[in-house]
Design an enzyme around this catalytic site. Structure first.
Site, PDB file in Angstrom:
ATOM      1  N   ASN A  57       0.826  -1.209   0.000  1.00  0.00           N
ATOM      2  CA  ASN A  57       0.000   0.000   0.000  1.00  0.00           C
ATOM      3  C   ASN A  57       0.860   1.257   0.000  1.00  0.00           C
ATOM      4  O   ASN A  57       0.602   2.220  -0.740  1.00  0.00           O
ATOM      5  CB  ASN A  57      -0.896   0.031   1.243  1.00  0.00           C
ATOM      6  CG  ASN A  57      -2.052  -0.949   1.177  1.00  0.00           C
ATOM      7  OD1 ASN A  57      -2.354  -1.508   0.124  1.00  0.00           O
ATOM      8  ND2 ASN A  57      -2.702  -1.155   2.304  1.00  0.00           N
ATOM      9  N   ARG A 385     -10.811  -4.270 -14.318  1.00  0.00           N
ATOM     10  CA  ARG A 385      -9.688  -5.139 -13.937  1.00  0.00           C
ATOM     11  C   ARG A 385     -10.198  -6.575 -13.986  1.00  0.00           C
ATOM     12  O   ARG A 385     -11.287  -6.867 -13.518  1.00  0.00           O
ATOM     13  CB  ARG A 385      -9.183  -4.843 -12.519  1.00  0.00           C
ATOM     14  CG  ARG A 385      -8.669  -3.441 -12.300  1.00  0.00           C
ATOM     15  CD  ARG A 385      -8.090  -3.320 -10.883  1.00  0.00           C
ATOM     16  NE  ARG A 385      -7.958  -1.940 -10.456  1.00  0.00           N
ATOM     17  CZ  ARG A 385      -6.911  -1.156 -10.728  1.00  0.00           C
ATOM     18  NH1 ARG A 385      -5.920  -1.635 -11.445  1.00  0.00           N
ATOM     19  NH2 ARG A 385      -6.871   0.082 -10.298  1.00  0.00           N
ATOM     20  N   ARG A 415      -5.273   1.851 -13.396  1.00  0.00           N
ATOM     21  CA  ARG A 415      -3.912   2.057 -12.900  1.00  0.00           C
ATOM     22  C   ARG A 415      -3.227   0.753 -12.503  1.00  0.00           C
ATOM     23  O   ARG A 415      -3.760  -0.056 -11.762  1.00  0.00           O
ATOM     24  CB  ARG A 415      -3.926   3.017 -11.721  1.00  0.00           C
ATOM     25  CG  ARG A 415      -2.537   3.310 -11.143  1.00  0.00           C
ATOM     26  CD  ARG A 415      -2.616   4.306 -10.006  1.00  0.00           C
ATOM     27  NE  ARG A 415      -2.917   5.636 -10.492  1.00  0.00           N
ATOM     28  CZ  ARG A 415      -3.679   6.516  -9.842  1.00  0.00           C
ATOM     29  NH1 ARG A 415      -4.245   6.175  -8.705  1.00  0.00           N
ATOM     30  NH2 ARG A 415      -3.867   7.718 -10.334  1.00  0.00           N
ATOM     31  N   HIS A 445     -15.472   3.094 -15.002  1.00  0.00           N
ATOM     32  CA  HIS A 445     -15.262   2.334 -13.762  1.00  0.00           C
ATOM     33  C   HIS A 445     -16.509   1.551 -13.359  1.00  0.00           C
ATOM     34  O   HIS A 445     -16.454   0.736 -12.433  1.00  0.00           O
ATOM     35  CB  HIS A 445     -14.852   3.309 -12.650  1.00  0.00           C
ATOM     36  CG  HIS A 445     -14.400   2.660 -11.394  1.00  0.00           C
ATOM     37  ND1 HIS A 445     -15.129   2.712 -10.211  1.00  0.00           N
ATOM     38  CD2 HIS A 445     -13.284   1.936 -11.104  1.00  0.00           C
ATOM     39  CE1 HIS A 445     -14.481   2.062  -9.263  1.00  0.00           C
ATOM     40  NE2 HIS A 445     -13.361   1.571  -9.770  1.00  0.00           N
ATOM     41  N   TYR A 478     -12.319  -9.938  -2.073  1.00  0.00           N
ATOM     42  CA  TYR A 478     -12.955  -8.638  -1.881  1.00  0.00           C
ATOM     43  C   TYR A 478     -14.425  -8.839  -1.527  1.00  0.00           C
ATOM     44  O   TYR A 478     -15.110  -9.676  -2.121  1.00  0.00           O
ATOM     45  CB  TYR A 478     -12.887  -7.795  -3.158  1.00  0.00           C
ATOM     46  CG  TYR A 478     -11.534  -7.232  -3.512  1.00  0.00           C
ATOM     47  CD1 TYR A 478     -10.366  -7.749  -2.960  1.00  0.00           C
ATOM     48  CD2 TYR A 478     -11.419  -6.196  -4.423  1.00  0.00           C
ATOM     49  CE1 TYR A 478      -9.127  -7.235  -3.306  1.00  0.00           C
ATOM     50  CE2 TYR A 478     -10.186  -5.673  -4.776  1.00  0.00           C
ATOM     51  CZ  TYR A 478      -9.045  -6.201  -4.215  1.00  0.00           C
ATOM     52  OH  TYR A 478      -7.824  -5.690  -4.564  1.00  0.00           O
ATOM     53  N   ARG A 574     -13.840   2.242   4.515  1.00  0.00           N
ATOM     54  CA  ARG A 574     -12.613   1.465   4.695  1.00  0.00           C
ATOM     55  C   ARG A 574     -11.376   2.347   4.704  1.00  0.00           C
ATOM     56  O   ARG A 574     -10.468   2.147   5.489  1.00  0.00           O
ATOM     57  CB  ARG A 574     -12.473   0.423   3.573  1.00  0.00           C
ATOM     58  CG  ARG A 574     -11.134  -0.322   3.606  1.00  0.00           C
ATOM     59  CD  ARG A 574     -11.125  -1.473   2.617  1.00  0.00           C
ATOM     60  NE  ARG A 574     -11.423  -1.057   1.262  1.00  0.00           N
ATOM     61  CZ  ARG A 574     -10.499  -0.668   0.382  1.00  0.00           C
ATOM     62  NH1 ARG A 574      -9.226  -0.607   0.721  1.00  0.00           N
ATOM     63  NH2 ARG A 574     -10.849  -0.324  -0.844  1.00  0.00           N
ATOM     64  N   HIS A 602     -15.254  -3.666   0.054  1.00  0.00           N
ATOM     65  CA  HIS A 602     -15.152  -2.956  -1.219  1.00  0.00           C
ATOM     66  C   HIS A 602     -16.491  -2.477  -1.771  1.00  0.00           C
ATOM     67  O   HIS A 602     -16.527  -1.665  -2.696  1.00  0.00           O
ATOM     68  CB  HIS A 602     -14.474  -3.890  -2.242  1.00  0.00           C
ATOM     69  CG  HIS A 602     -14.038  -3.233  -3.506  1.00  0.00           C
ATOM     70  ND1 HIS A 602     -14.676  -3.428  -4.704  1.00  0.00           N
ATOM     71  CD2 HIS A 602     -13.022  -2.381  -3.759  1.00  0.00           C
ATOM     72  CE1 HIS A 602     -14.065  -2.733  -5.653  1.00  0.00           C
ATOM     73  NE2 HIS A 602     -13.067  -2.082  -5.109  1.00  0.00           N
TER      74      HIS A 602
END
Length: 705
Positions: A57, A385, A415, A445, A478, A574, A602
């Site tokens: 992270n 993704r 990204r 997205h 997730y 989160r 998530h």
């Protein structure tokens, strides 16, 4: 719902009402570190994994957020943050906070995790702790597998200082010529052909740089090795692409990715804390980095290597195994026959909660059945993704090769997944899939799948709307939610949105969807204002939101006004929280909770009391500027009462004082894991695992309870 909302004046709200987003992110990573410290609730190898997650992270934070701030400062375009901090002040605060965090991480590893691993038969050793036979074994390994690929690079007038690639492990070496006494600096890159920690024997591991460091005399024959130390550089890795020409976007991004590998300025230098000062001076000078950007850390550097140890086959030191279960409304009547997803969804909407509900037997099955069904005419899918061996992509290819119309909207600017997504885009195109790359200036997205099926009496559309990516691997790690529906109002909204994304429409208004960048901020504020009005009339009112981050000032100000009006506001976040709860006269009616655990929380959920008939939405959008202004995002409202009640119960559970969580008061986080008498509080993820495991014997009625 998409009518423009005129923002009220902020004159009645106090200055300094926001928290700094970067410092709040660091506070989030500190909560990750809290999990590495948690002996009571987190198994040992999972604590090691959280140390690795903390490092990973922080790497990304420096590569993107710190790098971006430094770039703006260097260009003279940085402006004060919304908290009033000047750019240099903000950077100093970030570096100071990050330094304190990595110092704490080093202490946790050295004094807690590493000794406890050793007590459980997993030792991370230094060279001088190896036995003679183990050293002999390592020498053989070095000569056979490592020495041939090492490239020593000396630095002198004829050999300039080499380029140090971002996040690579390197050795700084000080050499001495025994004939002349002259000293010389050299660099050796630690290869990635072997694991970060090499297994010497059962349960015994050695950092790779330790092995190399004790064989440098072989590499620099005839020279005396005076000193050596490991170091690591973090560089600006954010991708910048000009999007003036859609046809050239793919090539422009490929070019930018190549440029990202070289020439990016360093933003952080990590060195071992006992490094020779003259070698450190050389590194600082050659890398053109400031002392404030140097992080002296105890060896070993780069604790991402703990991912490898965390994957060891030691089930006794990990979370208990959990296998996601098929959603009861998608469970086949005959165990040997897959469920007909279309038949189930024709009956009623299905609300999925991953990883508790299996992704493979729901979303993946939905796309695969569509690809194989001769009655399906078209499939449209967004891909942000996905995994390296994606069955979703394979299903889309199968569908195209079977003659179906297939549209894949691939976001190649996701990204750090850009190269993978470029590869999938080209593979899909070769199979005959219509591939589009989204809209200029916007990342796509949203998580949408649309299937058009001929059912004899006409065409029917089926839709999946999710909060997470179409990635079977992360769907097991997730926490996300998804809606499968054939509701004609929703499916028409999604069909028109796909036409907007792939065509030239100017569609911005939808019946059951809020869509960014035009409608989510205004739609959410309108809903919040409705709750304020309901409270003033004495009707049930309240706002509950679950997101990864909340930063957007307009939404935060609306929530402040709701609190001032007496509306209870619950925020389940989160990551980054720029709102400051618990301030008298401003936010005393706002509660903020954060939950971290074995699964990464998530999902994005939006709940409103709505005068006693709750309104609930799920979607892809966090409350950040990039989501609301620079991305195509979707929030869909739920229509089935049992689904609305299910989301309400989740919020009840998260905000119960008997549930383990972190509580935010103003800018201070407090972890709560035990009650007043020291008994452990409920782990919400363990509770949901137990519930879904027991659900199998109760059947679908559990969802309607």
């Amino acid at each position: 719902m998409n009518a423009e909302v005129t923002p009220p004046s902020t004159a009645d709200l106090p200055p300094g009402r926001y928290s700094d987003r970067e410092l709040s992110w660091l506070a989030f990573n500190n909560r990750v570190l809290d999990l590495a410290k948690d002996r009571q609730r987190v198994p040992l190898l999972e604590r090691a994994r959280f140390l690795a997650i903390f490092s990973s992270n922080l790497d990304e934070f420096f590569m993107v957020r710190v790098a971006g701030l430094q770039r703006r400062i260097a260009a003279g375009v940085a402006v004060p943050s919304v908290t009033g901090l000047q750019p240099r002040e903000q950077l100093d605060a970030i570096l100071s906070s990050a330094r304190a965090l990595v110092t704490d991480q080093g202490t946790v590893f050295a004094e807690q995790v590493r000794p406890e691993l050793a007590e459980n038969g997993i030792e991370l050793l230094r060279w001088d702790q190896l036995s003679g036979s183990e050293r002999d074994k390592m020498r053989v390994l070095f000569e056979a597998r490592i020495f041939p690929v090492l490239t020593p690079l000396a630095v002198d007038p004829s050999h300039p200082f080499p380029y140090i690639s971002g996040l690579s492990m390197n050795m700084a070496v000080m050499l001495k010529n025994p004939m002349t006494g002259a000293r010389q600096f050299a660099r050796v890159k630690v290869p990635t052909l072997l694991a970060r920690f090499i297994q010497v024997a059962e349960g015994r591991f050695l950092p790779l740089e330790e092995l190399i460091g004790h064989h440098l005399d072989t590499l620099f024959a005839g020279m005396q090795v005076v000193e050596w130390a490991a170091f690591r550089v973090t560089r600006n890795e954010d991708v910048e692409v000009e999007e003036d020409d859609a046809e050239n976007l793919l090539k422009a991004l490929e070019k930018e990715l190549l440029r990202r590998k070289v020439g990016r300025p360093p933003v952080r230098l990590e060195v071992e804390d006992d490094i020779d000062e003259s070698m450190l001076e050389t590194l600082v000078s050659e890398l053109d980095i400031t002392d404030a950007e140097v992080f002296k850390l105890p060896a070993p550097l780069d604790l991402r290597g703990l991912f490898g140890l965390a994957d060891l086959d030691r089930e006794d030191l990990k979370y208990p195994a959990f296998l996601p279960k098929t959603h009861p409304e998608l469970a086949p009547v005959e165990s040997s026959k897959p469920v007909d997803v279309f038949k189930a969804v024709r009956t009623h909407d299905v609300l999925l909660h991953h990883p508790y509900d299996s992704f493979a037997t729901s979303v993946q099955r939905f796309i695969e059945q569509a690809a194989a069904d001769p009655n399906v005419l078209a499939i449209k899918q967004t891909l942000y993704r996905t995994s390296g061996d994606s069955p979703i992509v394979d299903a889309l290819i199968d569908a195209a090769e079977a003659g179906k119309q297939v549209l894949a909207l691939v976001e190649i600017k996701a990204r750090f997944d850009e190269e993978a997504n470029i590869g999938w885009a080209r593979k899909l195109e070769r199979a005959g899939v219509h591939v589009v790359y989204g809209m200029l200036g916007l990342k796509t997205h949203c998580k949408l799948g649309l299937v058009v099926r001929d059912e004899g009496d006409g065409l029917r559309r089926y839709v999946h709307i999710g909060t997470g990516n179409y990635n079977p691997k992360t769907a097991r790690l997730y926490e996300d939610m998804g809606l499968l529906t054939s509701n004609p109002v929703v499916t028409d909204d999604v069909a028109r949105l796909f036409n907007h994304l792939s065509g030239m429409t100017q569609e911005t208004r939808y019946k059951r969807l809020l869509v960014a960048p035009h409608g989510i901020r205004t739609g959410l504020i309108e809903r919040i204002n409705t709750e304020i009005a309901n409270h003033a009339k004495g009707l049930p009112a309240g706002v509950r939101i679950k997101v990864n981050s909340i930063v957007d000032e307009a939404v935060i100000d609306a929530l402040y006004r709701a609190s001032q009006a007496g509306v209870p506001v619950d925020l389940w976040v989160r990551g980054i929280v720029a709102i400051r709860p618990g301030i008298p006269g401003l936010s005393e009616n706002i509660r903020v909770r954060s939950i971290l655990g074995r699964f990464l929380e998530h999902s994005r959920l939006f709940w409103y009391a709505n005068a006693g008939t709750p309104h609930v939405g799920i979607g892809s959008s966090d409350l950040m500027h990039r989501n609301l202004d620079r991305r195509v995002e979707v929030i869909a409202s739920l229509g089935r009462p049992s689904h609305i009640a299910e989301v309400g119960r989740l919020f009840d559970l998260a905000f119960s004082e008997t549930t383990a969580s972190w509580w935010l008061e103003d800018t201070t986080w407090t972890q709560r894991t035990v009650n007043a008498v020291g008994e452990p509080l409920l782990d919400i993820q363990d509770h949901l695992i137990a519930r879904v495991t027991g659900r199998q014997s109760r059947g679908a009625s559990d969802r309607e309870a």
